[in-house]
Every structure is written in C-alpha cells, then in structure tokens.
Design an enzyme around this catalytic site. Sequence first.
Site, PDB file in Angstrom:
ATOM      1  CG  HIS A  89     -52.009  29.893 -15.931  1.00 34.78           C
ATOM      2  ND1 HIS A  89     -50.978  30.535 -16.580  1.00 34.78           N
ATOM      3  CD2 HIS A  89     -52.491  30.758 -15.015  1.00 34.78           C
ATOM      4  CE1 HIS A  89     -50.864  31.755 -16.084  1.00 34.78           C
ATOM      5  NE2 HIS A  89     -51.763  31.915 -15.145  1.00 34.78           N
ATOM      6  CG  HIS A 147     -39.871  27.436 -24.687  1.00 30.70           C
ATOM      7  ND1 HIS A 147     -41.044  27.447 -25.407  1.00 30.70           N
ATOM      8  CD2 HIS A 147     -39.346  26.203 -24.829  1.00 30.70           C
ATOM      9  CE1 HIS A 147     -41.205  26.246 -25.953  1.00 30.70           C
ATOM     10  NE2 HIS A 147     -40.189  25.487 -25.623  1.00 30.70           N
ATOM     11  CD  GLU A 177     -41.110  26.365 -29.609  1.00 30.81           C
ATOM     12  OE1 GLU A 177     -42.235  26.209 -29.106  1.00 30.81           O
ATOM     13  OE2 GLU A 177     -40.195  25.529 -29.539  1.00 30.81           O
ATOM     14  CG  HIS A 211     -35.644  24.144 -26.449  1.00 28.64           C
ATOM     15  ND1 HIS A 211     -36.114  23.974 -27.727  1.00 28.64           N
ATOM     16  CD2 HIS A 211     -36.695  23.899 -25.633  1.00 28.64           C
ATOM     17  CE1 HIS A 211     -37.399  23.643 -27.676  1.00 28.64           C
ATOM     18  NE2 HIS A 211     -37.770  23.581 -26.422  1.00 28.64           N
TER      19      HIS A 211
END
Length: 266
Positions: A89, A147, A177, A211
């Site tokens: 965004h 994620h 998360e 990650h």
Amino acid sequence: MKTAIILAAFGTRHKNAAVSLERIVGQVRQTYPEIPVRLAYTSRVIRGRMKKAGETVDSVGEALDALLQDGVTHVVIQSLHLIPGNEFHELVDLARQKTGNPGGFECVRVGSPLVADENDLTEVAEAIMAIADQDRKEKEAVLFMGHGTRHDNAVYYEALHDYFQQRDRTIHMGVMEHQEASSIDVFLERFKADGVTKVHLIPFLFGAGWHVAKDMIGDGEKSWKTRLEQAGIQCKPVLKGAGEYDRMVAIWLDHLADALSRLDRC
Ligand code: CO
C-alpha cells in the site's frame, strides 16, 4: 512515451534469497528487452543494514527519481511481495504522489503482489499447493510459513489456509508474526490432534533468506523446526523461496503485464 519497470522487493542481504531476486529480474529483462528494469528494496531496515556494509540498493523513491532524470514518462512498479500488506500500500501511495505533477511522470502504475484479490485466489492457491510434496505418507502434513502482517489483508493468509483445507486437510498456511490464529502454537495443537508424525516445512516468502534460516529452521527455541521437534514431530524443511518456482514467477509476470497494459490510461 518512455517506459520503465521497477521491481519492488522487500529486500534481503541473505545469499540464499538472492537467487529468487536474480531469477525474476532476469525473466523480466528477457520478457521486456526494450524496457529498462531496476530493482529496488522497500525495507528501510534492510537498506540501512546494506548501507552500513557499504552496499547500495535503491529505495523505490530513489529508483523513481533516477528514472525521471533519464526522461522516463511511464513507470510500472511491480510488487514482489506475497500479499497486499503495508509495504504494497505504500507503493500505491507513492505511485499516486508521483503521477501527473508538473515535471513528474505521466503515469505510474503498481503491479499486484502474488495474491492480488479474491478473484485470483484459486489460481494462486493451486500454484502454492503444487509446491507441496506430492508423495507424502500417511500422518505427514505440509505447513507453509508466511510472514504475517498487522494489515487487514492478513485475511489472505487465512483464506489460503481455508482453500488448502477444502482441497487437502493435510496442507496448512501459518504465519510468523502478528496473527495469533495462524501461529505455530495453533498448528502444533492441530498436528497433535491429527497424530501427525512429520511436517514438510515450506517458506511462503519471496526468498529463503533470514526468516527461513532463523525463524523456520534455526536452532533457537522459537524456530518452527525446534517447536515441532520438541513436540516429537519430525521436520522436512524445503529451502526455496516462492520466487524460485516458475509457476509463482508466472503469476508475478502476469500482474506486471496487466499493469503495463494500464499505463496509457492514467
Ligand atoms: Co520480517
């Protein structure tokens, strides 16, 4: 009309994740040999770390400024994110700010991330499911690690999970998360209830970088591998990011083609 493409990735400093980026940059250049292509990172944190290490990569704003200097009038910023969260965004806002000002671009469009909207969820979900190991034995499950986001579009992770579940009860989408309902704790309970003995862990991330190394398969107490093994469940990790699969890259390329086709109508 002078056109350019910016590929906007979250960014990585991990060599294992660079494969994904190099691959898609290469494919885009091959598909559009006449259009200049620039890679930019949206993550301030990653760009900051790179700067400290003496490496440089553009932010999307910097890439846009450089293109303006080159006399480019029309730009597609192609998001390489997986779902339309905050990072995406911000690109949309940036494109709006940079379009139609005196001395600015005539048109800046943003290509959708992998999961764009409800309409192509089926196509994307099928492509993701195709990554899952086909010859799984009984009591083996597949867990994708996304994620996670604070953005309302977190619902896309849940929508993917629901789709998988309708097609195959052993395939799951979790996140690291921000989303309790899709956390590893929830899946651990589910696996125990289902008597799962082995889990195929697969990143749902653009590249298999930090990650994956830390949160998915790391030796730390919180990694998904550690959590599963502590529960007596065997792990088979897949160390490939979404950007390493042709079928996924094809979806990003479709979204890029769509954005390019909308460039003349700003
Ligand atoms: Co992160």
